[in-house]
Write an enzyme that holds these catalytic residues in place. Structure first.
Site, PDB file in Angstrom:
ATOM      1  N   ASP A 172      11.753 -18.680  -1.849  1.00 22.89           N
ATOM      2  CA  ASP A 172      11.075 -17.443  -1.385  1.00 22.89           C
ATOM      3  C   ASP A 172      10.863 -16.726  -2.789  1.00 22.89           C
ATOM      4  O   ASP A 172       9.687 -16.097  -3.078  1.00 22.89           O
ATOM      5  CB  ASP A 172      11.878 -16.632  -0.501  1.00 22.89           C
ATOM      6  CG  ASP A 172      11.084 -15.916   0.447  1.00 22.89           C
ATOM      7  OD1 ASP A 172       9.882 -16.014   0.254  1.00 22.89           O
ATOM      8  OD2 ASP A 172      11.579 -14.826   0.579  1.00 22.89           O
ATOM      9  N   HIS A 255       2.803 -17.515   1.532  1.00 20.99           N
ATOM     10  CA  HIS A 255       3.389 -16.905   2.691  1.00 20.99           C
ATOM     11  C   HIS A 255       2.473 -17.025   3.604  1.00 20.99           C
ATOM     12  O   HIS A 255       2.926 -17.093   4.967  1.00 20.99           O
ATOM     13  CB  HIS A 255       3.617 -15.347   2.325  1.00 20.99           C
ATOM     14  CG  HIS A 255       4.967 -15.250   1.964  1.00 20.99           C
ATOM     15  ND1 HIS A 255       5.377 -15.525   0.482  1.00 20.99           N
ATOM     16  CD2 HIS A 255       6.225 -14.914   2.534  1.00 20.99           C
ATOM     17  CE1 HIS A 255       6.895 -15.357   0.340  1.00 20.99           C
ATOM     18  NE2 HIS A 255       7.028 -14.914   1.456  1.00 20.99           N
ATOM     19  N   HIS A 258       3.066 -20.447   5.219  1.00 18.75           N
ATOM     20  CA  HIS A 258       4.204 -20.363   5.885  1.00 18.75           C
ATOM     21  C   HIS A 258       4.019 -19.637   7.138  1.00 18.75           C
ATOM     22  O   HIS A 258       4.403 -20.309   8.240  1.00 18.75           O
ATOM     23  CB  HIS A 258       5.278 -19.215   5.369  1.00 18.75           C
ATOM     24  CG  HIS A 258       6.385 -18.825   5.926  1.00 18.75           C
ATOM     25  ND1 HIS A 258       6.218 -17.777   7.054  1.00 18.75           N
ATOM     26  CD2 HIS A 258       7.546 -19.109   6.581  1.00 18.75           C
ATOM     27  CE1 HIS A 258       7.287 -17.571   7.652  1.00 18.75           C
ATOM     28  NE2 HIS A 258       8.140 -18.278   7.375  1.00 18.75           N
ATOM     29  N   HIS A 272      12.881 -19.832   6.537  1.00 15.15           N
ATOM     30  CA  HIS A 272      11.793 -19.158   5.831  1.00 15.15           C
ATOM     31  C   HIS A 272      11.264 -19.904   4.354  1.00 15.15           C
ATOM     32  O   HIS A 272      10.045 -20.006   4.558  1.00 15.15           O
ATOM     33  CB  HIS A 272      12.140 -17.377   5.762  1.00 15.15           C
ATOM     34  CG  HIS A 272      10.775 -16.778   5.215  1.00 15.15           C
ATOM     35  ND1 HIS A 272      10.030 -16.296   5.676  1.00 15.15           N
ATOM     36  CD2 HIS A 272      10.842 -16.383   3.704  1.00 15.15           C
ATOM     37  CE1 HIS A 272       8.996 -15.560   4.784  1.00 15.15           C
ATOM     38  NE2 HIS A 272       9.800 -15.544   3.739  1.00 15.15           N
TER      39      HIS A 272
END
Length: 364
Positions: A172, A255, A258, A272
């Site tokens: 991340d 993201h 994602h 995540h």
């Protein structure tokens, strides 16, 4: 539009600081409610409640049911009102913290403390919640005017958590620089309602540099439940630098990819950060980075145990239809992929995802 930089009011990190939470939270209210899942409550409940009570606060706890959904936010909000709590402490991973932030928003006048027990996401410092359905599909972001009043990270607790979560936080954090830089180059909007500041941009870069310099040895230490200076450095990068960098620097393709991947049930067992790492490699392909650069990133990812292929996150031999679902969701008009300094379309994302798999296979 103005340049905007925002941050939490206070950040505390170090070995054993969970026992000091009362000292740091005492000025925030009178009754604290600790929100955490069953496992986290078993690890920290007694010392946190004791510390709060020693500081003169009323303190109680409630078990988090595992999903940052609207239904869970409503359930916890009702409990907070019934108990008269004015401080919500979210402890655990990103979903528990995001739920606590959303619950604080439902209070007329209250404070919120982020207490991550894993260095797995940049959620602890942010003024937003990622909201999922009760089945784990990404639904939307909820944005708030207020940041957490306190972020407290005990590196003893972080190092004792499964190493997979620590790796996930590195993934991340690595994305932070690429997304913030894309937003900066495109003059896009950051997450806190303005244009990126130079500070946000540089913090995102510092996050990346710290993770590349300390990531391998920090993972080695956490594998042995050890706290070293590299663990402290990576915990700060995963939590503080990544949080400030993504919010005030901006999000882009990683993201969004994602969020698209969450639409496929096969990916729901991936964390995540693991899905974000696939998003980062996809972004590098979309940007046309040279072979050496992408291969270096993939090799580093593999060295610290991060996924680099779709099969690593549960998508074995995905169909074009599945990849189209991901790509369409990633390119939703409200998605941050449009902060890339060029137009991105669903076919581009689908083909980039296919290419990610080929690169991963070649490097492997």
């Amino acid at each position: 539009m103005s340049q905007v930089f925002k941050s939490p009011a206070a950040y505390v990190q170090g070995r054993g600081v969970a026992e000091e939470i009362g000292t740091h939270a005492a000025s925030l209210g009178e009754h604290a409610l600790l929100l955490a899942d069953e496992i986290v409550l078993g690890l920290i409940e007694d010392e946190v409640l004791d510390s709060l009570e020693d500081a003169g606060l009323e303190a109680s706890s409630v078990e988090f049911q595992g999903e940052a959904s609207e239904a869970e936010v409503d359930r916890i909000s009702e409990i907070v009102r019934d108990r008269g709590a004015d401080i919500v402490i979210g402890a655990g991973g990103g979903k528990a913290l995001d739920t606590a932030k959303a619950v604080r928003e439902n209070l007329e006048d209250g404070a919120m403390v982020s207490m991550p027990t894993v260095a797995s996401t940049d959620a602890p410092t942010s003024a937003l919640s990622v909201i999922y359905s009760e089945h784990g599909e990404f639904e939307e972001y909820w944005f708030y005017n207020e940041h957490p009043d306190l972020v407290l990270v005990d590196t003893d607790v972080v190092s004792d958590a499964p190493t997979r979560f620590f790796r996930s936080g590195i993934a991340d954090g690595l994305a932070t620089w690429f997304e913030a830089d894309a937003t900066y180059r495109s003059d896009g909007d950051n997450v806190v309602g303005g244009k990126p500041t130079r500070a946000g941009h540089r913090l995102a870069r510092l996050c990346y540099e710290t993770l590349r310099e300390h990531g391998r040895s920090a993972v080695d230490a956490v594998e042995r439940d050890a706290v070293t200076e590299s663990v402290e450095a990576v915990t700060e990068a995963n939590t503080l630098l990544s949080g400030l960098g993504f919010e005030s620097g901006g999000l882009a393709a990683a993201h969004s990819v994602h969020n698209g991947l969450t639409q496929l049930e096969a990916t729901h067992d991936a964390t995540h950060g693991e899905k974000v790492n696939i998003g980062t490699i996809t972004q590098l392909v979309l940007e046309g980075r040279d072979d050496e650069f992408i291969e270096d990133y993939v090799e580093f990812s593999r060295e610290i145990g991060l996924p680099t292929a779709l099969s690593d996150i549960g998508l074995d031999d995905p169909t074009d239809e599945q990849l189209d679902i991901v790509a369409e969701a990633a390119c939703d008009p409200e998605e941050t992929i449009h902060n890339q300094p060029f137009e991105v379309t669903p076919p581009m994302v689908r083909d980039a995802l296919k290419t990610v798999d080929e690169i991963a296979e070649r490097v492997r």
